[in-house]
Write an enzyme that holds these catalytic residues in place. Structure first.
Site, PDB file in Angstrom:
ATOM      1  N   GLN A   1      22.273 -11.481  68.134  1.00  0.00           N
ATOM      2  CA  GLN A   1      21.246 -11.887  67.879  1.00  0.00           C
ATOM      3  C   GLN A   1      20.686 -11.942  66.235  1.00  0.00           C
ATOM      4  OE1 GLN A   1      18.283 -12.703  70.046  1.00  0.00           O
ATOM      5  NE2 GLN A   1      16.620 -13.533  69.268  1.00  0.00           N
ATOM      6  N   PHE A   2      21.553 -12.909  66.148  1.00  0.00           N
ATOM      7  CA  PHE A   2      20.523 -13.387  64.133  1.00  0.00           C
ATOM      8  C   PHE A   2      19.301 -13.325  63.819  1.00  0.00           C
ATOM      9  CE2 PHE A   2      19.963 -17.619  64.599  1.00  0.00           C
ATOM     10  CZ  PHE A   2      19.318 -18.425  63.853  1.00  0.00           C
ATOM     11  N   THR A   3      18.593 -13.304  64.773  1.00  0.00           N
ATOM     12  CA  THR A   3      17.144 -13.265  63.898  1.00  0.00           C
ATOM     13  C   THR A   3      16.318 -12.413  63.486  1.00  0.00           C
ATOM     14  OG1 THR A   3      16.127 -13.690  66.880  1.00  0.00           O
ATOM     15  CG2 THR A   3      16.773 -15.937  65.011  1.00  0.00           C
TER      16      THR A   3
END
Length: 156
Positions: free
Chosen positions: A89-91
């Protein structure tokens, strides 16, 4: 004093980050295919990687997730052999302090992040965990029943 980018509060390096949810069942799908799921009690873990993260931090995060006492009765996954669903989950490193559009400067690029998320999963499995995953870089549909609700931010 808070600075922008990879360096966090007071010049310290940014930690590896995970949002951990106690769940009564969780599932991730990619293009209609279920790539990971569990039924019953377990943890759904969204993992974010930043530029300074290392395999050692990934191993530390895995140990923390395996022993984190957030299941029913203050048990850990290791206590009751509960499964985990780990999803990149890069966000988690999105920064929306300025304007209306988040920036992703603190998120590591895929060639750095993917092996480190894989390392978290591999280390969890070495510890004896049953681990489901999403697919790195794919558009995923994650569903879960948050039990509690109980959600914790873990940084190592």
């Amino acid at each position: 004093m808070r600075t922008r980018g990879r360096i966090g509060v007071e010049g310290m390096m940014s930690p590896m980050r995970a949002v951990v949810q106690r769940a009564d069942g969780a599932r991730v799908e990619v293009e209609g295919e279920t790539t990971g799921e569990f039924t019953g009690e377990g943890l759904c873990v969204l993992v974010g990687v930043t530029h300074d993260d290392t395999p050692a931090k990934a191993a530390q995060l895995a140990r923390k997730l395996w022993s984190l006492r957030m299941l029913e009765g203050e048990k850990s996954c290791s206590d009751v052999d509960a499964p985990l669903l780990v999803i990149s989950q890069f966000t988690l490193y999105g920064d929306a302090r300025k304007g209306r559009r988040p920036t992703w400067n603190a998120a590591a690029p895929g060639e750095v992040a993917e092996p480190l998320v894989d390392e978290v999963v591999a280390r969890l499995r070495e510890l004896g965990a049953t681990v489901g995953t999403g697919r790195f870089g794919a558009k995923m549909r994650v569903s879960l029943t948050n039990d509690g609700p109980f959600t914790v931010l873990v940084e190592v």
